[in-house]
Design a protein around this motif. Structure first.
Motif, PDB file in Angstrom:
ATOM      1  N   TYR A 264       0.820  -1.216   0.000  1.00 11.09           N
ATOM      2  CA  TYR A 264       0.000   0.000   0.000  1.00 11.09           C
ATOM      3  C   TYR A 264       0.851   1.261   0.000  1.00 11.09           C
TER       4      TYR A 264
ATOM      5  N   HIS B 111       1.122   2.297  -3.699  1.00 10.15           N
ATOM      6  CA  HIS B 111      -0.065   1.951  -4.471  1.00 10.15           C
ATOM      7  C   HIS B 111      -0.276   2.846  -5.685  1.00 10.15           C
TER       8      HIS B 111
ATOM      9  N   SER C  17      -4.481  -2.388   6.091  1.00 12.19           N
ATOM     10  CA  SER C  17      -4.250  -3.391   5.058  1.00 12.19           C
ATOM     11  C   SER C  17      -2.972  -4.185   5.290  1.00 12.19           C
TER      12      SER C  17
ATOM     13  N   PHE D 164      -3.457  -6.820  -0.130  1.00 12.69           N
ATOM     14  CA  PHE D 164      -3.362  -5.858  -1.225  1.00 12.69           C
ATOM     15  C   PHE D 164      -4.079  -6.406  -2.451  1.00 12.69           C
TER      16      PHE D 164
END
Length: 298
Positions: free
Chosen positions: A201, A204, A290, A294
């Motif tokens: 993340y 991302h 998270s 992912f």
């Protein structure tokens, strides 16, 4: 000189004068005061702790370390930067010993092949600027002119280490040839630095290659480019992470990973799990929901 600049210099001088143990205590005090008036600060700290507690990584004794971890990181980063500017030759004996131990381990991993490439992999704990200091000391111990590091943090005032060469993972106009530059650095110096525990993340917004693994017994994904490069060059990855307790730095050096091994990704994921279990409270990315879960497509 303006009043604000004078006050800033006084604050810098005061921070430099503090011992490492005092900075640790100051982090707790600073977070407590800020959390009284700043809801975001308060809930960021609480989330860091509760996330670790839900994953069975923390108990009540770790509560304050987890909640104040981000504040400690900020203070230590500032202390390293200000100290480096004011005293370029400032020594941190604990971190220097960590660097010498790592250098000896790199030499041992090469065995009978002194040209064998090694990827030194710090995990994200305690303070990035502390790692910068360690890496510069590793460079010195290995007798290297420069040391290349794959990073997503653009060099600025906080990175006062001219002998460390950043290879950026973000879109600096040269991202497409990052792998080639890593290979060139490995061939030139024999060592490259890469933070292999970066959670997906955190990148991302940029193209990435990930691989399925299990982290803490749960399905997850980690970046996969290092395995392709490592297998091609028969490279070994040496992971480690920093600790900071009672004003003293130390390091946990994890078992090295042969990147040509078919199960190398899971081996790295296992090392990530070990580090999370051992020092989640000071993981720099603690609290994000998270973690290593992912979805590459929506």
């Amino acid at each position: 000189m303006s009043l604000w600049k004078s006050l800033a210099r006084l604050r810098q001088a005061w921070l430099i004068s503090l011992s490492a143990r005092s900075i640790e205590r100051l982090a707790t005090l600073t977070w407590c005061v800020k959390s009284l008036f700043n809801a975001r600060e308060r809930w960021n700290g609480i989330t860091r702790y509760e996330m670790g507690r839900e994953l069975w990584l923390l108990d009540a004794a770790d509560k304050w370390r987890a909640m104040t971890g981000k504040t400690l990181e900020t203070l230590l980063d500032r202390r390293f930067h200000d100290g480096r500017v004011a005293r370029p030759d400032e020594a941190w004996p604990d971190l220097r010993e960590v660097a010498r131990t790592l250098a000896r381990q790199i030499v041992a991993l090469r065995g009978d092949d002194p040209a064998r490439p090694v990827i030194l992999s710090p995990f994200h704990y305690v303070s990035q600027c502390a790692y910068v200091y360690v890496l510069d000391e590793v460079r010195k111990a290995l007798g290297l002119e420069t040391l290349s590091a794959v990073t997503g943090v653009f060099a600025g005032k906080e990175m006062v280490m001219p002998r460390l060469e950043p290879l950026y993972t973000r879109d600096d106009g040269q991202r497409n040839n990052l792998g080639l530059r890593v290979i060139q650095a490995l061939r030139r110096d024999g060592v490259v630095v890469l933070f292999a525990d970066a959670a997906p993340y955190t990148m991302h917004r940029f193209p990435m290659e990930t691989v399925d693994v299990t982290v803490l017994g749960r399905p997850g994904r980690i970046h996969g480019g290092v395995f392709r490069i490592g297998a091609r060059m028969n490279t070994v990855l040496l992971p480690f992470y920093l600790r900071f307790t009672h004003g003293r730095f130390s390091a946990e050096i994890l078992e090295a990973v042969e990147l040509a091994s078919p199960d190398a990704p899971q081996q790295v994921a296992d090392r990530i799990s070990i580090a999370l279990k051992g020092n989640y409270a000071h993981w720099l990315m603690a609290g994000h929901p998270s973690m290593y879960g992912f979805a590459s497509v929506k």
